[in-house]
Design a protein around this motif. Structure first.
Motif, PDB file in Angstrom:
ATOM      1  N   ASN A 138      13.089 -16.335   0.974  1.00 20.17           N
ATOM      2  CA  ASN A 138      11.693 -16.707   0.717  1.00 20.17           C
ATOM      3  C   ASN A 138      11.148 -16.028  -0.540  1.00 20.17           C
ATOM      4  O   ASN A 138       9.941 -15.880  -0.687  1.00 20.17           O
ATOM      5  CB  ASN A 138      10.827 -16.382   1.943  1.00 20.17           C
ATOM      6  CG  ASN A 138       9.598 -17.271   2.027  1.00 20.17           C
ATOM      7  OD1 ASN A 138       9.529 -18.303   1.361  1.00 20.17           O
ATOM      8  ND2 ASN A 138       8.626 -16.863   2.833  1.00 20.17           N
ATOM      9  N   GLY A 170      11.669  -8.647   2.101  1.00 17.32           N
ATOM     10  CA  GLY A 170      12.955  -9.038   2.661  1.00 17.32           C
ATOM     11  C   GLY A 170      13.603  -7.787   3.222  1.00 17.32           C
ATOM     12  O   GLY A 170      13.871  -6.839   2.487  1.00 17.32           O
ATOM     13  N   PRO A 197      11.035 -12.779  -1.809  1.00 23.32           N
ATOM     14  CA  PRO A 197      10.080 -11.696  -1.554  1.00 23.32           C
ATOM     15  C   PRO A 197       9.853 -10.838  -2.806  1.00 23.32           C
ATOM     16  O   PRO A 197      10.642 -10.887  -3.748  1.00 23.32           O
ATOM     17  CB  PRO A 197      10.776 -10.880  -0.466  1.00 23.32           C
ATOM     18  CG  PRO A 197      12.232 -11.100  -0.710  1.00 23.32           C
ATOM     19  CD  PRO A 197      12.379 -12.484  -1.263  1.00 23.32           C
ATOM     20  N   SER A 198       8.775 -10.050  -2.782  1.00 22.62           N
ATOM     21  CA  SER A 198       8.529  -9.129  -3.893  1.00 22.62           C
ATOM     22  C   SER A 198       9.497  -7.954  -3.854  1.00 22.62           C
ATOM     23  O   SER A 198       9.881  -7.440  -4.891  1.00 22.62           O
ATOM     24  CB  SER A 198       7.110  -8.577  -3.821  1.00 22.62           C
ATOM     25  OG  SER A 198       6.187  -9.605  -3.679  1.00 22.62           O
ATOM     26  N   LYS A 208       6.399 -13.299   3.364  1.00 19.60           N
ATOM     27  CA  LYS A 208       6.386 -13.706   1.963  1.00 19.60           C
ATOM     28  C   LYS A 208       6.723 -12.590   0.980  1.00 19.60           C
ATOM     29  O   LYS A 208       7.290 -12.828  -0.078  1.00 19.60           O
ATOM     30  CB  LYS A 208       5.014 -14.295   1.610  1.00 19.60           C
ATOM     31  CG  LYS A 208       4.817 -15.641   2.252  1.00 19.60           C
ATOM     32  CD  LYS A 208       3.426 -16.186   2.027  1.00 19.60           C
ATOM     33  CE  LYS A 208       3.255 -17.459   2.835  1.00 19.60           C
ATOM     34  NZ  LYS A 208       3.292 -17.206   4.309  1.00 19.60           N
ATOM     35  N   GLU A 209       6.335 -11.340   1.331  1.00 21.28           N
ATOM     36  CA  GLU A 209       6.463 -10.263   0.356  1.00 21.28           C
ATOM     37  C   GLU A 209       7.728  -9.431   0.556  1.00 21.28           C
ATOM     38  O   GLU A 209       8.178  -8.769  -0.365  1.00 21.28           O
ATOM     39  CB  GLU A 209       5.245  -9.324   0.449  1.00 21.28           C
ATOM     40  CG  GLU A 209       3.907 -10.006   0.221  1.00 21.28           C
ATOM     41  CD  GLU A 209       3.656 -10.314  -1.249  1.00 21.28           C
ATOM     42  OE1 GLU A 209       4.362  -9.768  -2.115  1.00 21.28           O
ATOM     43  OE2 GLU A 209       2.752 -11.135  -1.520  1.00 21.28           O
ATOM     44  N   ARG A 267       5.103  -9.911   5.902  1.00 22.85           N
ATOM     45  CA  ARG A 267       6.533  -9.764   6.212  1.00 22.85           C
ATOM     46  C   ARG A 267       7.299 -11.019   5.810  1.00 22.85           C
ATOM     47  O   ARG A 267       8.446 -10.960   5.397  1.00 22.85           O
ATOM     48  CB  ARG A 267       6.729  -9.517   7.719  1.00 22.85           C
ATOM     49  CG  ARG A 267       6.268  -8.169   8.192  1.00 22.85           C
ATOM     50  CD  ARG A 267       6.807  -7.842   9.580  1.00 22.85           C
ATOM     51  NE  ARG A 267       6.210  -8.657  10.630  1.00 22.85           N
ATOM     52  CZ  ARG A 267       5.111  -8.315  11.306  1.00 22.85           C
ATOM     53  NH1 ARG A 267       4.498  -7.178  11.045  1.00 22.85           N
ATOM     54  NH2 ARG A 267       4.635  -9.105  12.241  1.00 22.85           N
TER      55      ARG A 267
END
Ligand SMILES: Nc1ncnc2c1ncn2[C@@H]1O[C@H](COP(=O)(O)OP(=O)(O)O)[C@@H](O)[C@H]1O
Ligand SMILES: [Mg+2]
Lengths: 240, 406
Positions: free
Chosen positions: A160, A88, A162-163, A85-86, A83
């Motif tokens: 951050n 948003g 995110p992916s 890092k990947e 939640r």
């Protein structure tokens, strides 16, 4: 394999007397760089699906692979990492921390990412500038308009790197002019290379996306490019 | 770093509900304040008493008549302890270096138009100075000769000099002790408080003069104060005095002693055990206050967790792990109780100082470092103990349930 890979996802809420099948066998793949709108009437399972994709919730059955990772194998703190890092996530109700200024709200994911204070400040400031709130950094949520609050929330989702950017009815609480501004921002973010998946029940909002997925009773009943995709959208799936 | 951030969040949350936070910590404030107040007073007492008792030395001994409580309908036997007993002890018990009787009473002193009633008038013999390690600074103490010739003399403390306005040179001046004239021949050294008695506010008269002053019956219940030759002699001297006095008082073997011999160590032990039980009682009260305080903290933290369910959901949605949330709320609980502990510490110390000031002849309050550490340590433990449950509850919240919470 796509960035998001959902296979035969079921989500059942056990309400005692009856079982609510919020998702009833969903298959969905989203590639990197896509711009997807998920539509459907109220109660069709859109939010449930978004929460699963955002790792806020877990499916009753089925498999979910995110960026090559089988999410159901992960423990609680690994999920928190995903939640962080990947993903948003942008909510309909903004979900900003009260009595906390915009800058600090945007910094929040970076605190849990373990960044130093200086780095956090720096990146949060840049994210706020990106969403056009460079001059409102020290305003608290109650000193901002709805549209500005949603921009802060979007900056927080982006900060951050995110992916995927997920948004559940991001314009649901905004008037139509402000909605257009927010959608313009999503368009921009998509153009800059972000993968965007958003939920809406308004057709003109969905028109911003390049692909439209229609849910009904917890099932995908249609999945097609929009006019915006510009491609030769021919064979449309049968819509009842 | 995340820790510092949590601390900042905790302080912000406490500030947002300042009044509530302070009321919540009231239990801890009261508990800590009580313990610090009592400790500061008891420590002050203990410190001074120990200092003073050590002043008279390890060879000091005190003999008193054991005043028996008479039950209703029963007539207690008149217990006597006389200077004759004292003289016998001095002459017959080996290892007794010197001895003085002491009778305590009150009387008004007069000098010209000045009047003063000192804390005590004490009738003693020439050995008082050496037995009690309390000496004359100006002039001299009375001698054996003064006693034998019944000289009308008096030795007074510095406070008495001031109260009677005797001026810089009080020696040789004629004052009245009650109706009896006496010449001031000495002024005692300044010594301050001792066991609740102002040693500067005393007047010493020869033993026989004291009998005139307080009546013959006063001679039936004297204190005998003595110094043994050495610390090793204290125990055998005590045994021999016991044997001698029992014989003199004709006590049958089954009868308990009608007197009491205390050594410096025993006096210290007695005082310490009294102070210790005061501390223990207060400790119990404090334990209850801290328990109540802890429950208050648990209660308010549960409220806080409920109120901030959505905040917890948001934090989890952006990547907070269970332990992040746990630590956040635990730090908040501990901060809350430490703030309470800090306020309690200041309050308790203030209370101790004021109490010590209000009671006359009371030594100053004294807070040892260990009490401060203990106060904060206890507060922290209470915070952790009672904060862990609400914090764990917060940390276990499901992100989506927390976000949906209305
Ligand atoms: N926590 C829940 N408990 C029970 N039923 C739920 C819960 N969340 C959603 N549902 C049910 O699941 C279905 C889908 O809900 P949702 O995904 O919120 O729909 P949408 O977002 O498309 O309006 C609805 O019938 C709803 O009542
Ligand atoms: Mg919904």
């Amino acid at each position: 394999m796509g960035l998001i890979d959902l296979k035969d996802i079921h989500k059942v809420y056990d309400m005692g007397a009856e079982k609510v099948r919020a998702l009833n066998g969903v298959d969905l793949t989203v590639e990197r760089g896509e711009y997807v709108a998920i539509m459907g009437s109220s109660g069709s399972g859109k939010s449930t699906l978004m929460n699963l994709v955002g790792c806020l919730d877990t499916p009753s059955s089925g498999s979910y692979v995110l960026n090559g990772v089988a999410v159901q194998e992960l423990d609680d703190s690994q999920l928190a990492g995903i939640r962080n890092k990947e993903i948003g996530f942008v909510f309909q109700t903004f979900n900003l921390l009260a009595r906390t200024d915009a800058l600090h709200n945007v910094e929040l994911p970076l605190i849990y990412a373990g960044l130093s204070r200086a780095d956090r400040r720096d990146r949060a400031r840049k994210a706020l500038e990106k969403v056009g709130l460079g001059t409102r950094m020290h305003h608290q949520p109650n000193e901002l308009s709805g549209g500005q609050r949603q921009r802060v929330a979007i900056a927080r989702a982006l900060v951050n790197d995110p992916s995927i950017l997920l948004a559940d009815e991001p314009t649901g609480n905004l008037d139509s002019a402000t909605s257009e501004e927010i959608m313009a921002l999503f368009d921009e973010l998509h153009q800059a290379g972000n993968t965007v998946v958003l939920v809406t029940h308004e057709p003109d909002i969905a028109e911003h996306a390049w692909r439209r997925v229609l849910l009904k009773d917890g099932k995908v009943i249609s999945d097609q490019p929009t006019a915006r995709a510009g491609s030769a959208a021919t064979a449309a799936a049968p819509v009842s | 770093m995340v820790f510092l951030e949590n601390f900042r969040i905790a302080l912000a949350a406490l500030r947002a509900n300042l009044m509530r936070s302070i009321l919540t910590t009231l239990g801890i404030i009261i508990g800590v304040a009580a313990v610090i107040a009592v400790v500061s007073i008891v420590q002050g007492l203990q410190y001074t008493i120990t200092q003073q008792l050590q002043g008279v030395g390890a060879t000091f001994m005190l003999i008193q008549a054991k005043t028996e409580r008479s039950f209703p309908g029963m007539i207690a036997r008149q217990v006597k302890l006389t200077y004759e007993d004292g003289r016998a002890v001095e002459q017959k018990v080996a290892g007794v270096k010197m001895l003085t009787p002491a009778i305590f009473g009150r009387a008004t002193l007069k000098y010209k138009d000045r009047k003063h009633t000192p804390a005590a008038i004490i009738g003693v013999n020439e050995n008082w100075q050496d037995v009690n390690n309390h000496t004359v600074e100006k002039g001299r103490f009375f001698s054996k000769l003064d006693l034998e010739n019944r000289h009308k003399v008096v030795v007074i403390g510095t406070k008495v000099v001031d109260e009677l306005s005797l001026g810089p040179d009080p020696l040789g001046k004629e004052i009245y002790v009650n109706i009896y004239p006496a010449t001031v021949i000495g002024v005692m050294e300044h010594k301050g408080q001792s066991l609740g008695l102002d040693t500067d506010d005393l007047a010493f008269v020869p033993f026989d003069s004291a009998l005139n002053l307080f009546g013959r019956n006063a001679g039936d219940q004297v204190q005998l104060r003595l110094q043994a030759d050495s610390a090793e002699m204290v125990e055998p001297v005590k045994d021999n005095i016991t044997r001698l006095l029992r014989q003199r008082h004709r006590l049958p073997a089954a009868e308990p002693d009608d007197f009491q011999i205390q050594t410096q160590d025993e006096i210290l032990d007695t005082i310490n055990s009294i102070l210790g039980s005061i501390t223990a009682v207060v400790g119990g009260v404090v334990g209850i206050a801290l328990l109540v305080g802890g429950i208050g903290i648990m209660n308010i933290m549960l409220v806080s967790v409920t109120e901030r369910t959505r905040e917890i959901g948001v934090r989890k949605a952006v990547g907070a792990r269970r332990q992040d949330v746990l630590i956040q709320f635990l730090i908040e609980a501990v901060t809350l109780s430490l703030v309470g502990g800090g306020i309690g510490l200041l309050l308790g110390y203030g209370l101790g100082v004021v109490t010590a000031k209000l009671i006359p002849n009371f030594p100053p309050a004294h807070v040892p470092l260990w009490a401060v550490v203990l106060a904060f340590g206890f507060s922290a433990i209470v915070g952790i103990f009672f904060g862990i449950y609400p914090a764990a509850k917060a940390s276990r919240l499901d992100p989506i349930d927390a976000l949906r919470y209305e």
